[in-house]
Design an enzyme around this catalytic site. Structure first.
Site, PDB file in Angstrom:
ATOM      1  N   CYS A 190     -10.126  -2.870 -10.045  1.00  9.96           N
ATOM      2  CA  CYS A 190      -9.545  -1.701  -9.387  1.00  9.96           C
ATOM      3  C   CYS A 190      -8.193  -2.040  -8.749  1.00  9.96           C
ATOM      4  O   CYS A 190      -7.620  -1.217  -8.042  1.00  9.96           O
ATOM      5  CB  CYS A 190     -10.498  -1.112  -8.357  1.00  9.96           C
ATOM      6  N   ASP A 208      -5.193  -8.339  -4.204  1.00 11.34           N
ATOM      7  CA  ASP A 208      -5.432  -9.417  -3.245  1.00 11.34           C
ATOM      8  C   ASP A 208      -5.799 -10.721  -3.935  1.00 11.34           C
ATOM      9  O   ASP A 208      -5.353 -11.790  -3.524  1.00 11.34           O
ATOM     10  CB  ASP A 208      -6.543  -9.018  -2.262  1.00 11.34           C
ATOM     11  N   GLU A 242     -11.989 -10.348  -4.377  1.00 11.47           N
ATOM     12  CA  GLU A 242     -10.545 -10.416  -4.141  1.00 11.47           C
ATOM     13  C   GLU A 242     -10.156 -11.670  -3.357  1.00 11.47           C
ATOM     14  O   GLU A 242      -9.002 -11.877  -3.033  1.00 11.47           O
ATOM     15  CB  GLU A 242     -10.027  -9.138  -3.473  1.00 11.47           C
ATOM     16  N   HIS A 297       0.792  -1.229   0.000  1.00 13.72           N
ATOM     17  CA  HIS A 297       0.000   0.000   0.000  1.00 13.72           C
ATOM     18  C   HIS A 297       0.824   1.278   0.000  1.00 13.72           C
ATOM     19  O   HIS A 297       0.416   2.282  -0.574  1.00 13.72           O
ATOM     20  CB  HIS A 297      -1.020  -0.027   1.138  1.00 13.72           C
TER      21      HIS A 297
HETATM   22  C1  PEP Z   1      -7.007  -5.002  -4.385  1.00 10.20           C
HETATM   23  O1  PEP Z   1      -6.856  -5.868  -3.524  1.00 10.20           O
HETATM   24  O2  PEP Z   1      -6.723  -5.172  -5.598  1.00 10.20           O
HETATM   25  C2  PEP Z   1      -7.534  -3.683  -4.017  1.00 10.20           C
HETATM   26  C3  PEP Z   1      -7.848  -2.788  -4.931  1.00 10.20           C
HETATM   27  O3  PEP Z   1      -7.630  -3.402  -2.682  1.00 10.20           O
HETATM   28  P1  PEP Z   1      -6.374  -2.999  -1.765  1.00 10.20           P
HETATM   29  O4  PEP Z   1      -5.185  -2.805  -2.682  1.00 10.20           O
HETATM   30  O5  PEP Z   1      -6.737  -1.756  -1.049  1.00 10.20           O
HETATM   31  O6  PEP Z   1      -6.232  -4.187  -0.878  1.00 10.20           O
HETATM   32 MG    MG Z   2      -7.679  -5.581  -1.577  1.00  9.15          MG
END
Ligand code: PEP
Ligand code: MG
Length: 589
Positions: A515, A468, A444, A200
């Site tokens: 996403c 994920d 996910e 992140h």
């Molecule tokens: C993902 O897991 O692809 C997602 C968009 O959520 P995050 O990256 O916040 O876990």
């Molecule tokens: Mg995620």
């Protein structure tokens, strides 16, 4: 510029390219969590001074905290500032101070050692008490003790939000809350020993357009504060003490990339339509309210993912319904008439909220643990504050709500039941909200992908979190640099899962977007579109490159690419096909 940057030996280190761009500047070593304590016996003639040194550090720490308290009061208000009263009380705690001095008088070990020993005992004692309020005292003492020790050792506390000059941040690891506090105007680049493309902190660096390289192993032990370095976020290379010729070469590369970027930005004003006339929906992923400006700058068709947990990460306590409503309303109104998908809290995994650590406990496998919707369904008071705020914001724009980490239909139905309770409460309060608020689920977790037909009965859209989904499908921890090379979005398992999901969803009129970071990678975007993905949502600065490619391809070719990929067996082979598709159309490099 350095006086003579090539004077020391040049060192080139290969890491993982995490955020594009080239940076050149001096190292800012951010080794926040380690106060290394010397332990020695103080000579008899210096013992009086040692106690005076302790008192001086108490005074200095008190002044620092009062100053922060003043700033917080000015910026956030008296309620938030009151949190620091507890910190100031620690410094007046006669038991803690008296015991430290007595320990020193008994052992004659340096005062840092004594203070550390006594404060650790207090922290442990409070940590073990089964009372939330008293347990919070442990984190107050921990915070203050760290500050005291730094002052005693003459080390300035390093804070990423207050970089005094433009620097390149080097750290073993950067937490999402560290990254959320980075001063964008002063951070030239970011290099971390650990991490991977989808951690992140890296996602945040990308949205801030800070070049980043991760997974450089022990590099923080080999650089010094102030060393001159080049960070090449395109190829994942870090060069310490670059020679004149390297600097020259990178100057050229940087200029070429800037020209390309300018061309991409120019084309970014055009609609995202393929050569055979198919409209492609490109949306933005954002983490903060002020990123609404970025959504517009990069001409995104709305927000496909608002990661709300960033409102929480750096807070001392959970934000109130009112504070959240203000944030969501500002985004909804700022993005209207385009839609905003607000994802409910996804704390846990690599996004811990320091202030609520006690609600999570210590976990061996946080990515498989008490995270996101699992946490919200157990802490419905926190969840309901958020849902009410989202519902209220829905009367100020086109809001949609989406739950993260859904693993099956029972969880989704439970979340919806809590949402219904919130609607009833708001009706009782006479508050307005969109009665038709669309509800979506993130896909996910493999179990969600496998049961999409069942989930479809409880929601009206899906968004695939490939970050994920890939980690769970392939059993590759997304932040572990040791196995980052095995994290392959082009794995047949990923492509087959997406195909099956899209088929099942479209048969039920459920749109599917992506996403995860895969959506913003122009090498993979055609594959996703060819598989039938309805919208791509990405960090805004990635939109121009994807849009450029969309405008240079036909959807028919993308479909053919996806169909061919489905027949291939090796991730490398599939990647090579996608890469060739990209290179043939982008005509750059
Ligand atoms: C993902 O897991 O692809 C997602 C968009 O959520 P995050 O990256 O916040 O876990
Ligand atoms: Mg995620």
């Amino acid at each position: 510029m350095p006086e003579n940057p090539g004077a020391r030996q040049e060192l080139l280190v290969q890491g993982i390219a995490a955020s594009q761009g080239i940076a050149f500047g001096q190292v800012f070593l951010y080794l926040q969590n380690d106060v290394e304590l010397p332990d020695y016996v103080v000579e008899p003639e210096k013992r009086k001074d040692e106690v005076a040194r302790f008192e001086q550090a108490l005074l200095q720490t008190r002044q620092q905290i009062s100053k922060i308290q003043g700033q917080v009061e000015k910026n956030l208000g008296p309620d938030e500032a009151r949190i620091f009263d507890a910190h100031l009380m620690v410094l007046e705690d006669q038991a803690l101070i008296g015991e430290t001095v007595r320990d020193f008088e008994a052992t004659h070990h340096n005062i840092e050692t004594c203070f550390n020993r006594i404060s650790a005992r207090y922290i442990k004692a409070f940590d073990e008490i089964d009372d939330e309020y008293l347990r919070e005292r442990a984190s107050d003492i921990r915070d203050v003790a760290q500050r005291m020790l730094r002052n005693l050792l003459g080390q300035a506390a390093r804070n990423l939000s207050q970089l005094a000059e433009k620097r390149i941040i080097f750290a073993r690891d950067i937490t999402p809350s560290d990254s959320a506090g980075i001063d964008r105007s002063q951070a030239l680049g970011m290099v971390t020993d650990s991490g991977s493309k989808t951690s992140h902190a890296v996602i945040v660096a990308r949205s801030m357009k800070i070049p980043a390289v991760v997974g450089v192993r022990d590099l923080t032990q080999r650089v010094n504060d102030g060393d001159w370095v080049i960070v090449d976020g395109y190829d994942g290379v870090v060069i310490i003490n670059p020679s004149e010729s390297t600097l020259f070469r990178y100057g050229q590369i940087r200029r070429a990339k800037e020209t390309l970027q300018a061309r991409l930005m120019e084309a970014n004003r055009q609609p995202a339509v393929t050569l055979d006339g198919v409209n492609v929906r490109l949306m933005a992923n954002i983490e903060k309210v002020d990123e609404v400006a970025l959504v517009k700058e990069y001409s995104a068709e709305g927000v496909g993912l608002f990661r709300t947990e960033y409102l929480y990460l750096n807070e001392e306590k959970m934000p109130t319904e009112e504070a959240q409503f203000e944030a969501y309303r500002a985004i909804a109104a700022g993005i209207a008439p385009n839609p905003v998908v607000i994802r409910t809290l996804d704390l846990g995994g690599d996004k811990p909220m320091a202030a609520s650590a006690h609600l999570f406990g210590k976990e061996e496998n946080p990515f498989m643990g008490f995270r996101a919707i699992r946490f919200c369904l157990e802490h419905t008071d926190i969840f309901k504050d958020q849902l009410r705020a989202i519902l209220r914001a829905s009367s100020h724009g086109r809001v949609q709500v989406m739950y993260p980490m859904i693993s099956g239909s029972e969880e989704l139905a439970k979340a919806n039941a809590v949402l219904e309770e919130c609607k009833t409460e708001l009706r009782g309060r006479g508050e307005k909200f969109d009665e038709q608020l669309a509800v979506g689920a993130m896909i996910e977790i493999p179990s969600a992908a496998m049961t999409a037909d069942i989930l479809a009965n409880h929601c009206s859209f899906f968004s695939v979190g490939t970050n994920d989904l890939i980690q769970y499908l392939l059993a590759i921890d997304r932040v572990n640099d040791r196995i980052a090379h095995l994290y392959e979005p082009s794995h047949p398992a990923v492509i087959r899962t997406l195909r099956a999901l899209i088929d099942v969803s479209h048969a039920r009129n459920i749109p599917v977007s992506v996403c995860g970071e895969m959506a913003g990678d122009p090498v993979f975007a055609p594959l996703l579109l060819g598989l039938g993905i309805d919208a791509l949502s990405m960090t805004p600065p990635l939109i121009p490159a994807v849009r450029y490619l969309v405008r240079a391809m036909t959807m028919a070719d993308a479909v053919a690419l996806a169909n061919e990929a489905l027949t291939l067996t090796s991730p490398k082979e599939i990647y090579a096909k996608c890469d060739a598709f990209y290179r043939a159309r982008i005509k750059v490099d």
